[in-house]
Design a protein around this motif. Sequence first.
Motif, PDB file in Angstrom:
ATOM      1  N   ASN A 123      56.240  94.030  -0.008  1.00 39.90           N
ATOM      2  CA  ASN A 123      57.961  93.977   1.128  1.00 39.90           C
ATOM      3  C   ASN A 123      58.753  93.253   0.322  1.00 39.90           C
ATOM      4  O   ASN A 123      58.732  93.114  -0.714  1.00 39.90           O
ATOM      5  CB  ASN A 123      56.783  92.721   1.773  1.00 39.90           C
ATOM      6  CG  ASN A 123      57.726  92.934   3.137  1.00 39.90           C
ATOM      7  OD1 ASN A 123      58.954  94.103   3.460  1.00 39.90           O
ATOM      8  ND2 ASN A 123      57.781  92.393   4.397  1.00 39.90           N
ATOM      9  N   SER A 124      59.715  93.745   0.760  1.00 35.69           N
ATOM     10  CA  SER A 124      61.343  93.805   0.447  1.00 35.69           C
ATOM     11  C   SER A 124      61.375  91.584   0.508  1.00 35.69           C
ATOM     12  O   SER A 124      60.580  91.738   1.207  1.00 35.69           O
ATOM     13  CB  SER A 124      62.185  94.019   0.744  1.00 35.69           C
ATOM     14  OG  SER A 124      62.729  93.969   1.798  1.00 35.69           O
ATOM     15  N   LEU A 178      60.019  95.954   9.033  1.00 34.60           N
ATOM     16  CA  LEU A 178      59.568  95.812   7.752  1.00 34.60           C
ATOM     17  C   LEU A 178      58.660  94.642   7.785  1.00 34.60           C
ATOM     18  O   LEU A 178      57.287  94.824   7.181  1.00 34.60           O
ATOM     19  CB  LEU A 178      60.397  95.000   6.805  1.00 34.60           C
ATOM     20  CG  LEU A 178      61.616  96.557   6.704  1.00 34.60           C
ATOM     21  CD1 LEU A 178      63.106  95.979   5.018  1.00 34.60           C
ATOM     22  CD2 LEU A 178      61.928  97.751   6.191  1.00 34.60           C
ATOM     23  N   THR A 184      64.643  96.060  -0.512  1.00 29.33           N
ATOM     24  CA  THR A 184      64.163  97.504  -0.068  1.00 29.33           C
ATOM     25  C   THR A 184      65.032  98.657  -1.621  1.00 29.33           C
ATOM     26  O   THR A 184      64.963  99.040  -0.143  1.00 29.33           O
ATOM     27  CB  THR A 184      64.466  97.597   1.515  1.00 29.33           C
ATOM     28  OG1 THR A 184      63.795  95.755   1.943  1.00 29.33           O
ATOM     29  CG2 THR A 184      63.322  98.657   1.750  1.00 29.33           C
ATOM     30  N   ASN A 187      58.175 100.487   1.926  1.00 31.87           N
ATOM     31  CA  ASN A 187      59.071 101.887   1.846  1.00 31.87           C
ATOM     32  C   ASN A 187      58.613 102.483   0.617  1.00 31.87           C
ATOM     33  O   ASN A 187      58.840 102.068  -0.173  1.00 31.87           O
ATOM     34  CB  ASN A 187      61.118 101.690   2.369  1.00 31.87           C
ATOM     35  CG  ASN A 187      61.480 101.184   1.205  1.00 31.87           C
ATOM     36  OD1 ASN A 187      61.871 100.930   0.196  1.00 31.87           O
ATOM     37  ND2 ASN A 187      62.558 101.728   1.474  1.00 31.87           N
TER      38      ASN A 187
END
Lengths: 338, 338
Positions: free
Chosen positions: A187-188, A195, A221, A247
């Motif tokens: 993940n960011s 998200l 991201t 993503n």
Amino acid sequence: MSKSFVSANDVARHAGVSRSAVSRAFTPGASVSEDTRKRVMNSAQTLGYHVNQLARGLMRSESGIVCLVVSEMDTPYRARLVRAFSHELQKAGKISMLINTDRSDGGVDAALRQTLNYRADASILLSGLPDKAITKLCLDSGQRIVLINRDDNINGPFHINLNDHQAAKVAVNAFLRAGCRALAFVNSEVGTPSLMARENGFLAAAASFGLNVTVTSHGNTVYESGRHAAHSLLTSFDRPDAVFCVNDLMALGFIDSARQDFGVRIPEDLCVIGFDDIEQASWSSYELTTFAQPIDQIVQASLLWLSEAADTQNVKSQTFNAPLVWRKTVRGNHQQVS
Amino acid sequence: MSKSFVSANDVARHAGVSRSAVSRAFTPGASVSEDTRKRVMNSAQTLGYHVNQLARGLMRSESGIVCLVVSEMDTPYRARLVRAFSHELQKAGKISMLINTDRSDGGVDAALRQTLNYRADASILLSGLPDKAITKLCLDSGQRIVLINRDDNINGPFHINLNDHQAAKVAVNAFLRAGCRALAFVNSEVGTPSLMARENGFLAAAASFGLNVTVTSHGNTVYESGRHAAHSLLTSFDRPDAVFCVNDLMALGFIDSARQDFGVRIPEDLCVIGFDDIEQASWSSYELTTFAQPIDQIVQASLLWLSEAADTQNVKSQTFNAPLVWRKTVRGNHQQVS
DNA sequence: TTGTATGCGTTATCAG
DNA sequence: CTGATAACGCATACAA
């Protein structure tokens, strides 16, 4: 050099009719004879007359302007969304205003306020984080609002969401079928609702199989953050054998780093799934298995909602599934699971 | 639910001043006392008043609207350009309208005509091919026009161009230094002036060294066309050892296909140069040596020209260089050549 | 169906 | 510095 702008008055004089006749000729469904209508159109043609939408918007309830509020719009997914929206809006006779929410210094709110000043009929919030108060303000001013992938619990706007939990579950299933056991989530640090939904959904689905998930969160991201994730995930003692990236951009960065910096083979040693199905995901260097954003559906649903009368609106929100498109970063049979 | 819109009249009544006072309070540099100005602002704040730009545009000569005319705007380079323009325009207090020229069925002209209807102050043509007549029409209506990378020989607009010939010459030099002799040029079938300038410049520069160039042109200026180019170039008996691609997207497709379908090593067997310096060019799977679009300069120059009074405009066109950014698809010393 | 008159929300002009 | 008044270009209620 022609006179800068020709008004309906000029046309009326040239055609030998009244001003209102001209106005009616340009108003669909107005009561005007075919004869005068033709004469007006002829004069308009030769004089080079165009209806002044500014003045028309002053009278009419609607200006025909729709605002596209977006940040980081050069990102592949966002760019496609903006293109699709502007294209369809244009087809529907609307004109789209672009509000760039990249800046964090209040210019955003100022810009969104601009949409009010221009009496935009609607605003479509594709991303970014405009102040909730401003959103409320637009709403109060009679603007229609479409919220995409935002979970503001605010009444009035049309909410469009993705079924992120469902997608996460599909991802877990795909990994399990491929024989993966050591799951990881990339993940960011942005923390957008959608998200986080993907992360939580992934964790929950894995937990339902008694599996633990290693989670990493790095920066924005973007591609580079995917590389960072690879570094923190693949240097550890027990490497994961399956990674779900929040993503595609991060997935692509992860893949590049995994292969080149760590000699990891994909999908033999490690399976990867992304999200968005950006164009680059299909490039032969990646062939990324990923979830496709239902862009067309999102756009269609938005326009449909906007075309309905404000009082007729029964539906307040809509959720779409992001189908998994199988490519080559996950082992096993490529049958549709979603 | 607040009343849909509050007018200057309401504010005037609430503040106990005249409408003109309100108008002046919101007009920078108008003659108004600090006292009334403050009272007006206070009333405006509590009432939620916003200047109606539609009405203001009706009176003033300028509407504050600038049109961005663009096609295929989800392409990396275009997306960046649009983002940069919208960002700067917004910073300058302008609002940007998006005109999508993707369709080929006349919707383009209709849309561009729309910009007239909204009395846009200016149009910036980033791409696409709107009918020349429409461009002329906008011009005649007093619109300012910026043409980017188009060679319409039309008077009035501000022309921004890249020094494609110079870039092509730099590319040839780079290839020669790397010891390449079998030069090839990968183009699309689009035939845009700037694309053709790159081709012609490359051919001319090569010819000045007595070198022949193999040219291929395939489909659109996209990734897939780059792959096609690789197939037609690398299956032939005498393969090239240096390829200049008309843009990065094609270069990336070419590289992928060359490596994976033909086992060509880059840059050992084959040197590649692209154009645009899109984000993907810097990804570690590619590390493409390419020419960078001077986006900031393009945007700055455009805004500067737009900010000048229409009659003050001495400069009619401007040409920028695209500097070569050295990465890893060309052999040899990485010193600045451009 | 057509013309007349009025209003939309501003800004510019001109007195005061 | 301030207020009244006339535009701006258009749409519409109303009367013809």
